[in-house]
Write a protein that holds these residues in place. Structure first.
Motif, PDB file in Angstrom:
ATOM      1  N   GLN A 131       5.301  22.251  13.544  1.00  0.00           N
ATOM      2  CA  GLN A 131       6.281  22.056  14.607  1.00  0.00           C
ATOM      3  C   GLN A 131       6.587  23.406  15.224  1.00  0.00           C
ATOM      4  O   GLN A 131       6.892  24.378  14.521  1.00  0.00           O
ATOM      5  CB  GLN A 131       7.561  21.436  14.050  1.00  0.00           C
ATOM      6  N   GLU A 173      10.262   9.449  21.461  1.00  0.00           N
ATOM      7  CA  GLU A 173      11.507  10.082  21.003  1.00  0.00           C
ATOM      8  C   GLU A 173      12.579   9.040  20.714  1.00  0.00           C
ATOM      9  O   GLU A 173      13.478   9.271  19.904  1.00  0.00           O
ATOM     10  CB  GLU A 173      11.991  11.083  22.047  1.00  0.00           C
ATOM     11  N   ASP A 220       7.818  17.916  18.864  1.00  0.00           N
ATOM     12  CA  ASP A 220       8.248  16.591  18.411  1.00  0.00           C
ATOM     13  C   ASP A 220       7.773  16.343  16.979  1.00  0.00           C
ATOM     14  O   ASP A 220       6.573  16.390  16.690  1.00  0.00           O
ATOM     15  CB  ASP A 220       7.665  15.538  19.358  1.00  0.00           C
ATOM     16  N   ASN A 251       6.359   9.938  26.134  1.00  0.00           N
ATOM     17  CA  ASN A 251       7.076  10.861  25.251  1.00  0.00           C
ATOM     18  C   ASN A 251       8.517  10.409  25.034  1.00  0.00           C
ATOM     19  O   ASN A 251       9.049  10.463  23.909  1.00  0.00           O
ATOM     20  CB  ASN A 251       7.043  12.272  25.837  1.00  0.00           C
ATOM     21  N   ASP A 271       3.433  21.205  18.102  1.00  0.00           N
ATOM     22  CA  ASP A 271       4.194  20.256  18.914  1.00  0.00           C
ATOM     23  C   ASP A 271       5.652  20.360  18.509  1.00  0.00           C
ATOM     24  O   ASP A 271       5.963  20.552  17.325  1.00  0.00           O
ATOM     25  CB  ASP A 271       3.691  18.821  18.732  1.00  0.00           C
TER      26      ASP A 271
END
Length: 311
Positions: free
Chosen positions: A231, A24, A207, A20, A205
């Motif tokens: 999102q 990012e 992200d 993750n 999510d």
């Protein structure tokens, strides 16, 4: 274009959060070199197709690789990655060696080299995951094929936490069920639920990269009319009762919304949780019971645990 290959030598426990962090930081996909892939017992159970070279894997631990473009901000990005990984220690996550290395690769090499790791894999009684560039003929008439492109996703769907979730979905998702997929990542769990007959699925999510990745994989598998991707922070602001909630997230995150999950489930609905390292099984199990759930089943694979709870 020149690309930088970022390699992090860590543990199986830290793979998900480090993956993750790398996403990012701008990586659109990762390669996971886990020596346990060479000896997975489920190969004999489901007949997975593997063509893996032991020389590509570390002797111990796990190596997570990501690719970032070479630019003037690269070293600053690498420093941020290191800091974020070290901060995982605050959550009692074992980082193992916790070494990070960088090497330069050409775009032509990067574009094709990672494909050697991915082949069709039968992960459960019904589901086989097939990379988009490989041809595969179903072995059984009731076999369900999920197509994945790891170049745009959060992995191939063969990590134990994902496999445990899909096996649980097979057991508990019924025709016309309504489902919420919390922390959807690549969207693979939503795709699986849709193929199992769920009529309405919401995938969330936080992200934005995950949201776009999930949308692409859901469209690729022809279930976009059933699955809605948005999102959202866990279950915040969500209303309306559902039949099944599935969450493949870290144990620490699951603990934040057990009460919300209970409130959003219909009576006799199921909360399928995964992403739980073995040593934190009791902590999550206790939190689910305190929220009002009955524990129906606990599944395990390697060091990972999935807990299925019923309202």
């Amino acid at each position: 274009m020149k690309w930088s290959e970022i390699s992090v030598h860590t543990t199986n426990e830290a793979v998900e959060p480090i993956t993750n962090i790398l996403h990012e930081a701008g990586a659109s996909g990762v390669v996971i070199e886990d020596p346990l892939d060479l000896v997975k017992e489920r190969e004999n159970v489901y007949g997975e197709i593997y063509q893996l070279d032991p020389n590509d894997y570390p002797e111990e631990g796990v190596i997570v690789k990501a690719y970032l473009p070479m630019n003037s901000f690269l070293m600053e990005t690498v420093d941020e990655i290191k800091e974020a990984i070290n901060n995982l220690l605050l959550y009692d996550i074992d980082l193992g060696r916790n070494t990070l290395s960088i090497c330069e690769v050409n775009e032509e090499e990067w574009a094709t080299a990672w494909k050697k790791y991915y082949h069709p894999v039968k992960i459960s009684e019904k589901f086989t995951i097939v990379p988009t560039w490989e041809e595969y003929t179903p072995v059984h008439s009731d076999e369900l094929i999920i197509e994945m492109d790891p170049g745009m996703a959060f992995g191939t769907g063969t990590h134990p936490t994902t496999v445990l979730c899909i096996q649980a979905l097979e057991r508990y998702v019924k025709e016309n069920d309504t489902v919420i997929d919390v922390g959807t990542g690549s969207g693979i769990l939503s795709v699986a639920a849709a193929m199992l007959g769920a009529k309405d699925i919401h995938a969330f999510d936080l992200d934005t990269v995950a949201v776009e990745s999930a949308k692409q994989n859901i469209e690729l598998n022809g279930v976009s009319e059933i699955v809605t991707v948005k999102q959202n922070n866990l279950l915040d602001g969500i209303s309306g009762e559902r039949d099944v909630i599935v969450a493949n997230i870290l144990a620490e995150v699951i603990l934040r919304f057990t009460d919300q999950a209970y409130d959003l489930l219909k009576k006799d609905g199921y909360f399928i949780t995964s992403g739980i390292i073995g040593q934190k099984k009791l902590q999550v199990k206790t939190a689910l019971e305190e929220a009002g759930f009955d524990i129906v089943e606990v599944l395990s694979m390697e060091d990972w645990v999935s807990i299925i709870a019923k309202k």
